[in-house]
Design a protein around this motif. Structure first.
Motif, PDB file in Angstrom:
ATOM      1  N   THR A  93      -2.782  -8.776   4.052  1.00 33.70           N
ATOM      2  CA  THR A  93      -2.459  -7.596   3.252  1.00 33.70           C
ATOM      3  C   THR A  93      -2.298  -6.342   4.106  1.00 33.70           C
ATOM      4  O   THR A  93      -1.661  -5.384   3.677  1.00 33.70           O
ATOM      5  CB  THR A  93      -3.541  -7.351   2.182  1.00 33.70           C
ATOM      6  OG1 THR A  93      -4.827  -7.275   2.818  1.00 33.70           O
ATOM      7  CG2 THR A  93      -3.549  -8.462   1.149  1.00 33.70           C
ATOM      8  N   PHE A 100      -0.984  -4.545  -1.421  1.00 29.77           N
ATOM      9  CA  PHE A 100      -1.776  -3.346  -1.222  1.00 29.77           C
ATOM     10  C   PHE A 100      -2.844  -3.614  -0.160  1.00 29.77           C
ATOM     11  O   PHE A 100      -3.331  -4.724  -0.030  1.00 29.77           O
ATOM     12  CB  PHE A 100      -2.450  -2.917  -2.524  1.00 29.77           C
ATOM     13  CG  PHE A 100      -1.474  -2.523  -3.588  1.00 29.77           C
ATOM     14  CD1 PHE A 100      -0.761  -1.341  -3.490  1.00 29.77           C
ATOM     15  CD2 PHE A 100      -1.267  -3.332  -4.686  1.00 29.77           C
ATOM     16  CE1 PHE A 100       0.143  -0.975  -4.466  1.00 29.77           C
ATOM     17  CE2 PHE A 100      -0.369  -2.972  -5.672  1.00 29.77           C
ATOM     18  CZ  PHE A 100       0.341  -1.795  -5.557  1.00 29.77           C
ATOM     19  N   SER A 101      -3.178  -2.583   0.593  1.00 28.70           N
ATOM     20  CA  SER A 101      -4.234  -2.687   1.590  1.00 28.70           C
ATOM     21  C   SER A 101      -5.004  -1.377   1.616  1.00 28.70           C
ATOM     22  O   SER A 101      -4.442  -0.323   1.926  1.00 28.70           O
ATOM     23  CB  SER A 101      -3.649  -2.958   2.979  1.00 28.70           C
ATOM     24  OG  SER A 101      -4.663  -2.821   3.958  1.00 28.70           O
ATOM     25  N   HIS A 102      -6.262  -1.440   1.286  1.00 26.46           N
ATOM     26  CA  HIS A 102      -7.108  -0.248   1.306  1.00 26.46           C
ATOM     27  C   HIS A 102      -7.138   0.364   2.699  1.00 26.46           C
ATOM     28  O   HIS A 102      -6.984   1.576   2.857  1.00 26.46           O
ATOM     29  CB  HIS A 102      -8.525  -0.603   0.844  1.00 26.46           C
ATOM     30  CG  HIS A 102      -9.457   0.553   0.832  1.00 26.46           C
ATOM     31  ND1 HIS A 102      -9.498   1.430  -0.226  1.00 26.46           N
ATOM     32  CD2 HIS A 102     -10.352   0.992   1.743  1.00 26.46           C
ATOM     33  CE1 HIS A 102     -10.400   2.364   0.047  1.00 26.46           C
ATOM     34  NE2 HIS A 102     -10.929   2.119   1.233  1.00 26.46           N
ATOM     35  N   ARG A 108      -5.413   4.572  -0.815  1.00 23.70           N
ATOM     36  CA  ARG A 108      -4.466   4.605  -1.942  1.00 23.70           C
ATOM     37  C   ARG A 108      -3.930   3.202  -2.150  1.00 23.70           C
ATOM     38  O   ARG A 108      -3.157   2.706  -1.334  1.00 23.70           O
ATOM     39  CB  ARG A 108      -3.299   5.543  -1.653  1.00 23.70           C
ATOM     40  CG  ARG A 108      -3.654   6.997  -1.619  1.00 23.70           C
ATOM     41  CD  ARG A 108      -2.429   7.808  -1.338  1.00 23.70           C
ATOM     42  NE  ARG A 108      -1.567   6.994  -0.475  1.00 23.70           N
ATOM     43  CZ  ARG A 108      -0.300   7.226  -0.223  1.00 23.70           C
ATOM     44  NH1 ARG A 108       0.285   8.245  -0.730  1.00 23.70           N
ATOM     45  NH2 ARG A 108       0.409   6.432   0.560  1.00 23.70           N
ATOM     46  N   THR A 109      -4.345   2.576  -3.208  1.00 20.11           N
ATOM     47  CA  THR A 109      -3.921   1.197  -3.433  1.00 20.11           C
ATOM     48  C   THR A 109      -3.601   0.974  -4.894  1.00 20.11           C
ATOM     49  O   THR A 109      -3.894   1.798  -5.758  1.00 20.11           O
ATOM     50  CB  THR A 109      -5.016   0.196  -3.014  1.00 20.11           C
ATOM     51  OG1 THR A 109      -6.176   0.412  -3.819  1.00 20.11           O
ATOM     52  CG2 THR A 109      -5.372   0.346  -1.559  1.00 20.11           C
ATOM     53  N   GLY A 110      -3.026  -0.168  -5.145  1.00 22.32           N
ATOM     54  CA  GLY A 110      -2.768  -0.620  -6.503  1.00 22.32           C
ATOM     55  C   GLY A 110      -3.785  -1.683  -6.857  1.00 22.32           C
ATOM     56  O   GLY A 110      -4.913  -1.648  -6.383  1.00 22.32           O
ATOM     57  N   ARG A 111      -3.364  -2.634  -7.631  1.00 26.03           N
ATOM     58  CA  ARG A 111      -4.288  -3.669  -8.078  1.00 26.03           C
ATOM     59  C   ARG A 111      -3.720  -5.053  -7.818  1.00 26.03           C
ATOM     60  O   ARG A 111      -2.520  -5.263  -7.840  1.00 26.03           O
ATOM     61  CB  ARG A 111      -4.567  -3.532  -9.582  1.00 26.03           C
ATOM     62  CG  ARG A 111      -5.222  -2.213  -9.934  1.00 26.03           C
ATOM     63  CD  ARG A 111      -6.651  -2.189  -9.418  1.00 26.03           C
ATOM     64  NE  ARG A 111      -7.268  -0.904  -9.651  1.00 26.03           N
ATOM     65  CZ  ARG A 111      -7.521  -0.010  -8.727  1.00 26.03           C
ATOM     66  NH1 ARG A 111      -7.172  -0.231  -7.479  1.00 26.03           N
ATOM     67  NH2 ARG A 111      -8.104   1.118  -8.982  1.00 26.03           N
ATOM     68  N   MET A 112      -4.630  -6.006  -7.586  1.00 29.58           N
ATOM     69  CA  MET A 112      -4.306  -7.419  -7.514  1.00 29.58           C
ATOM     70  C   MET A 112      -5.229  -8.113  -8.503  1.00 29.58           C
ATOM     71  O   MET A 112      -6.202  -7.528  -8.966  1.00 29.58           O
ATOM     72  CB  MET A 112      -4.518  -7.951  -6.096  1.00 29.58           C
ATOM     73  CG  MET A 112      -3.515  -7.426  -5.098  1.00 29.58           C
ATOM     74  SD  MET A 112      -3.658  -8.327  -3.554  1.00 29.58           S
ATOM     75  CE  MET A 112      -4.055  -6.997  -2.453  1.00 29.58           C
ATOM     76  N   TRP A 113      -4.928  -9.325  -8.818  1.00 32.88           N
ATOM     77  CA  TRP A 113      -5.777 -10.055  -9.758  1.00 32.88           C
ATOM     78  C   TRP A 113      -6.006 -11.475  -9.272  1.00 32.88           C
ATOM     79  O   TRP A 113      -5.317 -11.951  -8.388  1.00 32.88           O
ATOM     80  CB  TRP A 113      -5.182 -10.039 -11.162  1.00 32.88           C
ATOM     81  CG  TRP A 113      -3.804 -10.639 -11.247  1.00 32.88           C
ATOM     82  CD1 TRP A 113      -2.623  -9.991 -11.039  1.00 32.88           C
ATOM     83  CD2 TRP A 113      -3.468 -11.995 -11.526  1.00 32.88           C
ATOM     84  NE1 TRP A 113      -1.582 -10.871 -11.168  1.00 32.88           N
ATOM     85  CE2 TRP A 113      -2.067 -12.104 -11.472  1.00 32.88           C
ATOM     86  CE3 TRP A 113      -4.223 -13.137 -11.809  1.00 32.88           C
ATOM     87  CZ2 TRP A 113      -1.413 -13.296 -11.704  1.00 32.88           C
ATOM     88  CZ3 TRP A 113      -3.549 -14.331 -12.038  1.00 32.88           C
ATOM     89  CH2 TRP A 113      -2.156 -14.390 -11.991  1.00 32.88           C
TER      90      TRP A 113
END
Length: 120
Positions: A93, A100-102, A108-113
């Protein structure tokens, strides 16, 4: 280090009678061993648990690179998951902009599930 995977395998066996040899484990994208830099305090914990999945970072003295996917694979196989039932995407990532990668994105990231399920 918290033993989440071994605990989950033990719980699946105890609560549902699931033999880990029949489970399928798929690991999605995550920070790779190429880019997951940690300090000696993390390495000490891995050493204490006999999980040698780190190496010195040649570019950052006193820092190490930790391969989380290798540690997950080790714990899955040790817990009874068959190697042919283990699959990892292998995408980092940090280096792959599709994810996204913190660390890469400075928080600033989004989301994964993720999905965990019992067969219906």
């Amino acid at each position: 280090m918290g033993g989440i995977l071994p605990q989950a395998l033990a719980l699946a066996r105890a609560r549902y009678g699931v033999d880990p040899a029949h489970l399928r484990v798929a690991v999605g994208p995550g920070i790779g061993g190429c880019c997951y830099w940690v300090g000696p305090e993390v390495v000490e914990r891995f050493e204490a648990a006999a999980l040698p999945f780190y190496r010195p970072d040649p570019e950052r003295p006193g820092r190490y690179r930790l391969d989380l996917e290798a540690a997950i694979r080790f714990q899955a196989l040790k817990g009874g998951v068959r190697s042919e039932h283990y699959w990892a995407l292998g995408s980092c990532t940090y280096t792959d902009n599709r994810f996204f990668s913190h660390r890469r994105d400075g928080g600033r990231t989004g989301r994964m599930w993720a999905l965990i399920m019992l067969p219906g």
